[in-house]
Design a protein around this motif. Sequence first.
Motif, short mmCIF file in Angstrom:
data_model
loop_
_atom_site.label_atom_id
_atom_site.label_comp_id
_atom_site.label_asym_id
_atom_site.label_seq_id
_atom_site.Cartn_x
_atom_site.Cartn_y
_atom_site.Cartn_z
N UNK A 1 -5.76 -14.43 28.95
CA UNK A 1 -6.79 -14.20 27.93
C UNK A 1 -6.56 -15.08 26.71
N UNK A 2 -5.32 -15.32 26.36
CA UNK A 2 -5.01 -16.14 25.18
C UNK A 2 -5.48 -17.58 25.36
N UNK A 3 -5.23 -18.16 26.51
CA UNK A 3 -5.67 -19.52 26.78
C UNK A 3 -7.20 -19.62 26.77
N UNK A 4 -7.84 -18.59 27.28
CA UNK A 4 -9.31 -18.55 27.27
C UNK A 4 -9.83 -18.54 25.83
N UNK A 5 -9.21 -17.75 24.96
CA UNK A 5 -9.64 -17.70 23.56
C UNK A 5 -9.50 -19.06 22.88
N UNK B 1 -9.52 -22.05 24.28
CA UNK B 1 -10.53 -22.97 24.80
C UNK B 1 -11.90 -22.68 24.19
N UNK B 2 -12.23 -21.40 24.09
CA UNK B 2 -13.52 -21.02 23.51
C UNK B 2 -13.60 -21.41 22.04
N UNK B 3 -12.49 -21.26 21.31
CA UNK B 3 -12.47 -21.63 19.90
C UNK B 3 -12.63 -23.13 19.72
N UNK C 1 -12.67 -13.49 14.56
CA UNK C 1 -13.83 -13.98 15.32
C UNK C 1 -13.43 -14.35 16.75
N UNK C 2 -12.28 -15.03 16.88
CA UNK C 2 -11.86 -15.53 18.19
C UNK C 2 -11.69 -14.41 19.21
N UNK C 3 -11.19 -13.25 18.76
CA UNK C 3 -10.92 -12.18 19.73
C UNK C 3 -12.05 -11.16 19.79
N UNK C 4 -12.66 -10.83 18.65
CA UNK C 4 -13.65 -9.75 18.63
C UNK C 4 -14.95 -10.19 19.31
N UNK C 5 -15.35 -11.43 19.14
CA UNK C 5 -16.60 -11.87 19.77
C UNK C 5 -16.50 -11.95 21.29
N UNK C 6 -15.30 -11.80 21.83
CA UNK C 6 -15.17 -11.70 23.28
C UNK C 6 -15.54 -10.30 23.77
N UNK C 7 -15.77 -9.38 22.83
CA UNK C 7 -16.11 -8.01 23.20
C UNK C 7 -17.61 -7.81 23.36
N UNK C 8 -18.33 -8.90 23.64
CA UNK C 8 -19.75 -8.79 23.93
C UNK C 8 -20.00 -8.52 25.40
#
Length: 509
Positions: free
Chosen positions: A274-278, A280-282, A431-438
Amino acid sequence: MSGGGGGGSEEGTTLEYTPTWVVAALCTLIVAISLGVERLLHFLGKYLKKKQQKPLYEALQKVKEELMLLGFISLLLTVFQGVISKICVSPEYLDNLLPCKQTAQEQESNATTTSHFHTVFASSISGKARRLLAESSASETGYCSQKGKAPLLSVEALHHLHIFIFVLAIVHVTFCVLTVVFGGARIRQWKRWEDSIAKETLDTEQFLKKKVTHVHQHAFIKEHFLGIGKDSALLGWVHSFFKQFYASVTKADYVTLRLGFIMTHCRGSPKFNFHRYMIRALEVDFKRVVGISWYLWIFVVIFLLLNVNGWHTYFWIAFIPFVLLLAVGAKLEHVISQLAHEVAEKHIAIEGDLVVQPSDEHFWFNRPRIVLFLIHFILFQNSFEIAFFFWIWVQYGFDSCIMGQVRYIVPRLIIGVIIQVLCSYSTLPLYAIVTQMGSSFKKEVFDEHVQVGLIGWAQKVKEKKGLKADTEGSTTHATSPGGIQLGKVFRNASTPEEIRSSQGADGSK
């Protein structure tokens, strides 16, 4: 008129009477600097591609686009400066909405200067007496004074506006880079949490092993449900507001949100990084933030219009990004609290680990991407404030009337520093972690080679579907739901794609 070779005054000498070695040396210097910057950006792009940092490489391309736009703006200002300065209007139209109020002595001095320019203009019209930028203002003032009018915008004012646009762009890009660098450093500190979870999750069977979790005893619930705000929505918002300033994301938050994402979008991959995904998304979001969109230029124009003497617009406008930043931080913390409340209000004990349910309903207008838009605006507005301050300081001096009084300057600078620090170390990581909660997840959940394969597969499905429709002479679209969804998702690679959770669970296996 003094000057060697009939070239006019010292600052008004044209290329006809300028030594060739001066022209050649100056051109060499300008070309060398330009090529040096171009090569630096080229090698930086090659380095990012070599390190397979495609999002950062695309962000660099975005910076190049902004530089090209600035170059085009510069070209337009240079080419049309003569035309603009020859636009003459009645003097009374230029006495309103001034950034600085002229005194009676200054007005009299300007009138005298205009009369002098008129005299010089009338007595020196000849083909060899044309002036460059240094005397353009004088000549254009004389041009308009002949008609009893005043120039709409002087060449000197155009030159200052030209410099301001460049300063604004450079400061914005610099501040965005600093924000992402410091925010990314904070997010990378969470890697130790990811590593510890990976060690605990030795295999899928152990991860899915049945156990009983007492909800109200869970650290995540204690932090967000059993404390302030349990029985009051107002106190809950107050708690969320202040929590953004300290321990905005704890290990309990990270572990719980990570598990909620995995169980919703990729249940079959408990070892998902999950950390690597965050990260990359950022990096992909950084490409959007570093640019200056059209609506931001509209904001610049509105500010320049409202920067009127006595209104102190530069002071009041500094509070806009500050208030927005606090609101965004409080909202992101409140989303975490809402996820905790949903579980705590429904369960006392559950079988297995505590799992939250991501949903777009927790975000403004059910759109998590609005948060990125607000962060983009906040960073640009803060950059604008700092750029405007330094531009005025260098261009007109600290005592300029545009700069304002010290009691207005100091708070602006303090607010600018607070915004930069808070956005880097709290809001951006949130933002990086909370917006993944969509309800959706981004395509960065897949590795680069998987993304390429999926895009190619979706295109082939679309082509086969089109051929089949042509052959049968009908418009029937008979294909699997997954093919339709992925084809829709990857059709536009220039936008931040999001995949619904129902399709993401299969794609992540």
